[in-house]
Design a protein around this motif. Sequence first.
Motif, mmCIF file in Angstrom:
data_model
loop_
_atom_site.group_PDB
_atom_site.id
_atom_site.type_symbol
_atom_site.label_atom_id
_atom_site.label_comp_id
_atom_site.label_asym_id
_atom_site.label_seq_id
_atom_site.Cartn_x
_atom_site.Cartn_y
_atom_site.Cartn_z
ATOM 1 N N TRP A 85 4.482 -6.556 5.619
ATOM 2 C CA TRP A 85 4.636 -5.118 5.391
ATOM 3 C C TRP A 85 5.753 -4.517 6.237
ATOM 4 O O TRP A 85 6.068 -5.033 7.313
ATOM 5 N N TYR A 112 0.565 -10.848 2.180
ATOM 6 C CA TYR A 112 1.663 -9.886 2.120
ATOM 7 C C TYR A 112 2.131 -9.535 3.521
ATOM 8 O O TYR A 112 1.324 -9.400 4.440
ATOM 9 N N GLY A 123 5.376 -10.134 -0.895
ATOM 10 C CA GLY A 123 4.411 -11.205 -1.130
ATOM 11 C C GLY A 123 4.989 -12.515 -0.624
ATOM 12 O O GLY A 123 6.108 -12.882 -0.963
ATOM 13 N N ASN A 130 5.998 -6.086 -8.056
ATOM 14 C CA ASN A 130 6.284 -5.064 -7.043
ATOM 15 C C ASN A 130 6.605 -3.702 -7.649
ATOM 16 O O ASN A 130 7.062 -2.813 -6.945
ATOM 17 N N THR A 169 -4.787 -5.123 -6.586
ATOM 18 C CA THR A 169 -3.344 -5.067 -6.823
ATOM 19 C C THR A 169 -3.136 -4.672 -8.286
ATOM 20 O O THR A 169 -4.102 -4.652 -9.055
ATOM 21 N N LEU A 226 6.431 -3.881 1.002
ATOM 22 C CA LEU A 226 5.718 -5.107 1.357
ATOM 23 C C LEU A 226 6.491 -6.268 0.774
ATOM 24 O O LEU A 226 7.437 -6.073 0.002
ATOM 25 N N TYR A 233 0.058 -13.360 -4.868
ATOM 26 C CA TYR A 233 0.469 -13.995 -3.608
ATOM 27 C C TYR A 233 -0.749 -14.187 -2.714
ATOM 28 O O TYR A 233 -1.679 -13.387 -2.755
#
Lengths: 720, 289
Positions: A573, A571, A440, A317, A386, A438, A568
């Motif tokens: 959000w 996700y 995961g 993250n 990502t 967000l 993940y």
Amino acid sequence: MDLKDISTSVPRKDHKGKVSGQLAYISDVKVENMVYGVLYRSPIAYGKIISIQLPNLPEGYEAVGAEDIPGPNYVKIIKEDQPIFANDWVNYIGEPILMLVGGDLNILYSLLDEVKIELEEHQAIYTLDKAIKQKSVPGVNMASYEFGESLEIISAIELKAHQIIEEEYDTGYQEHVYLEPQGMLAIYKEDEIVVQGSMQCLYYIKNALLSALACGDDDVRVVQSPTGGGFGGKEDYPSMMACHVAVAAKAVKKSVMLVFDRSEDMVVTTKRHPAKLKYRTAIDKDGNILSMCVEIFLDGGANVGLSSVVLQRALINSAGVYKIPHFHSKGYVLKTNTVPNGAFRGFGAPQSFAGIESHIGHLSKLANIDPIEYKRKYLVKQGDPTITKGNFRDPILMEEMIEDLLNASDYKKKKVEFQTFNQQNQRYKKGIGTSLFLHGCGFTGSGERDHIKATVKLVKSKDGKVILKISNSDMGQGIYTTLSKIVAKELDILYEKVLYPDPDTKEVPDSGPTVASRTTMIVGKLLQRAAKKLKDQWQSGVEQEVVEHYVHREMIPWDEKTFTGDAYPAYSWGVNIVEVEVDTLTGNLKLEKVYANYEVGKVIDDRVMKGQIDGGLAQGLAYGYLEKMTSREGKIQQKSISDYGPPTSLDVVTIQSKVFDNPYADGPYGAKGAGELTLIGGAPAVQAAIEDALQTSFQQIPITPEVIIESLWMREGEEG
Amino acid sequence: MAEKIIAYRFDRLDQTLSQLNNENCVIIAGGTDVMVLHKSRRGVPPKIPKPIVFIDHLSELKRVYQNDKDLHIGACCTYSELLEDPFIPSPLKDAIKTIAAPAIRNRGTLGGNICNASPAGDTLPLLYIYNAKLLLRSVKGDRIVAISDFIQGPRRVQRDHNEILAEIILPSILEGGSHVVFEKVGNRNADAIAKVGFAGYIRLNGARIDDVRFAFGAVGPTMVRSMDIEKKLLGKTVPLAAADIAQIVAAFDKIIKPIDDQRSTALYRKTVALNLLRYFLSMKQYQPN
Ligand SMILES: Cc1cc2nc3c(=O)[nH]c(=O)nc-3n(C[C@H](O)[C@H](O)[C@H](O)COP(=O)(O)OP(=O)(O)OC[C@H]3O[C@@H](n4cnc5c(N)ncnc54)[C@H](O)[C@@H]3O)c2cc1C
């Protein structure tokens, strides 16, 4: 069940017992032949035990220690570095050394005072800063990962950049403050030890017990008792307490109860990892980001526990919700001689989001662009990679959610109004701040496939009741209700016909721990599939059973070594907007308005979701400005709730929230995870609002009144 | 194996006083300090070293009445009762509203707050600037003492073991004409122990200061008040000149000596105490309240 929309609320399964006060928690339980246990704990932060001298124990009182453990002396979690009873080295103040058991707590407490210990004290590491300096000393670096763009490429970019911005950001401890302190009871029987207590993860405990007791699968059994809050605090920690009571029960052949009071709980149980986050960002002359390097240091405390996994989530993250060109990240878990840190709602993500939202906010100031507009320039979109070379393959509604919240909060108008207000008011200053985030859902990487391998079972009785046989705990978050609802809806039977008794490992398969925002999405989906299967085979008047196993949706395979792949499966959000008023005389903060939009696939129960939103945000906001825990020379300073200061109903305002639908194919009725997400945006939004009010920057959370007053004082100094 | 505790609960004050005269006892009014002070670890009852005397039900100690321009408040009035009482000055009500939460306010008493003598007692800054006098009663009779003489240090008061605090007297309070503020600074909005408390009192004759008082809580072992500093302002006119404000702030800067603890820092406490003082002194006008 006849609900047009699954989201429509139903009465909670646990409502009556809790509201009437009739529900018995573990500390209310008394069983025959039960004694209490109290722990003798290390008085020093680091050293070697030379000798221990016990007082004369009256009849019926016994001491239990490392020598009574049938199996190896460690709590089975990931690494074997956490002794059940420290018998050689002690690594933090409060580390359990031995347990005294007996019938009367009063006598036990005075016996504890008479235990004499001789120790050889060694130089301890008390702070994360000190650990960072000693990072290369063997044993200090407990885990580390690095990934992203090559550093050569970044160096080349930096050489040509207009400016390099470097920031260092600190986050503090957070204490779970579950309403019910930790408690565990081992019931002694000839052929079986039953461990019962407040917990999130039955099979973690069972596995720890199988190791500690070196016994067969049928010799131990774990039963969850009603659990008054967990927040991650009852993910890893109860395994140790379970080992304590089970070892003691086996040794003294009696049932043993161990319950902490609040101050013991606050001082010795795991907390959120304090962290230091370093950012190094190259920008061009317009303030656009050219490259970014992030370095994260987590204070693991005295043993690694789950910290390496917490670090993974923190790193995954570390770029927030942004697509940052040429991004590089690395992180460490470092050992300090302080109470071990562990799981806490968000699991590393709250530190990262606080840090990145702060940094991006500060970059926007340099670029002279409103933070929310600057953030939107970098927002990830569906199909984007990502930072671990995975893919955001599902639709992302963030733009819509942001636009909606800007309107709901009247953001632009407020900005102007607050400026005028602040010019006119000497004492109070208002500000507004945003956060984008967000979460995961589920275990990181291939954890679900390789480690958890969840199994669920549904049993239908002759009279048409359907019983959920899973190992997940309702700790107040509402899964008794939501999971029952999913099954009722799928089977099209009455919600009241679906039963979900407190899980017991003798009865239920391992459907995995109750963590990682996985329960509704992963276990809920398995239950939905099981229910579908049961519906197809449904025969009235007979008992039936169906079992479902986890099936992995293969995406870009996760590789922990290279730190690449889909971290993940999905996700959730969120967007938060917070308005505050700061008292410049005292540094005190008043939350004025809190707005929140979330997207969690599909809400399974509106009221349960609102509970997660209000509670998660209160906890997240408080993480940013209110809750403050400090350690001095290895000792936690705040031992009471009032000293620590979690928010009361007078501190939190009505939270105006909305949840967007975006059904996810692999979740039940489209649901994804929601439990952790709601916490994550609170702190960064509150920081941004304070910065807006005071027109200054902060490099830490919590931004307490002390921090604010010091900052104002320094500014006054600078202005002469 | 519960230990035996002796507890007395008499119907009348005179019986209570004579028991106190015979035996050294722990007085319990609301018990919200006593029970915390003596609490044991989990599962073990509090250990109170002496016999207990309950006084919270004694009607003699629960009256609020006017005597000439003075206000008399019974020591055992609970906070909730005081909030409902029309005689209680509004700044004191504001202070009470910052104390604990409703459950504790239903038990806790004004007398208990005084006799507990915590540096962070939230009614104390105001009681100091109201020049509160305490009526102590024993079998030997009554005596009256100023609150600042009664409170000696943290949890130390000048009470003989046979005495009960019967009434708190706020002299001349019903005259009015003064502007009073109270500010509590805590870590959150309820159930918080003060990090700083400030009370300010000013009475004007036109623009001229006739009387001015300040008291600070949680920044020293007892409330900080200084008549010497206050005197410097008598006769000055408001709004005060910057130099006068600076002089007063500097004088308090010398005598306020807070500490670092788990709740805050000495630097914060001092800065905020002086900020609140400066703010009070810088007001352009003062409305009687
Ligand atoms: C959760 C909680 C929150 C709190 N929050 C606050 C707060 O925000 N602000 C604050 O100031 N305080 C707070 N307190 C402390 C406490 O509630 C107050 O000090 C209250 O006023 C004490 O009153 P009581 O009647 O309960 O005192 P008790 O506990 O009954 O007595 C306190 C002391 O005074 C003595 N005493 C009481 N009455 C008399 C009398 N009439 N004559 C002689 N001696 C007497 C007792 O012997 C004892 O030594 C809090 C306490 C708790 C438990």
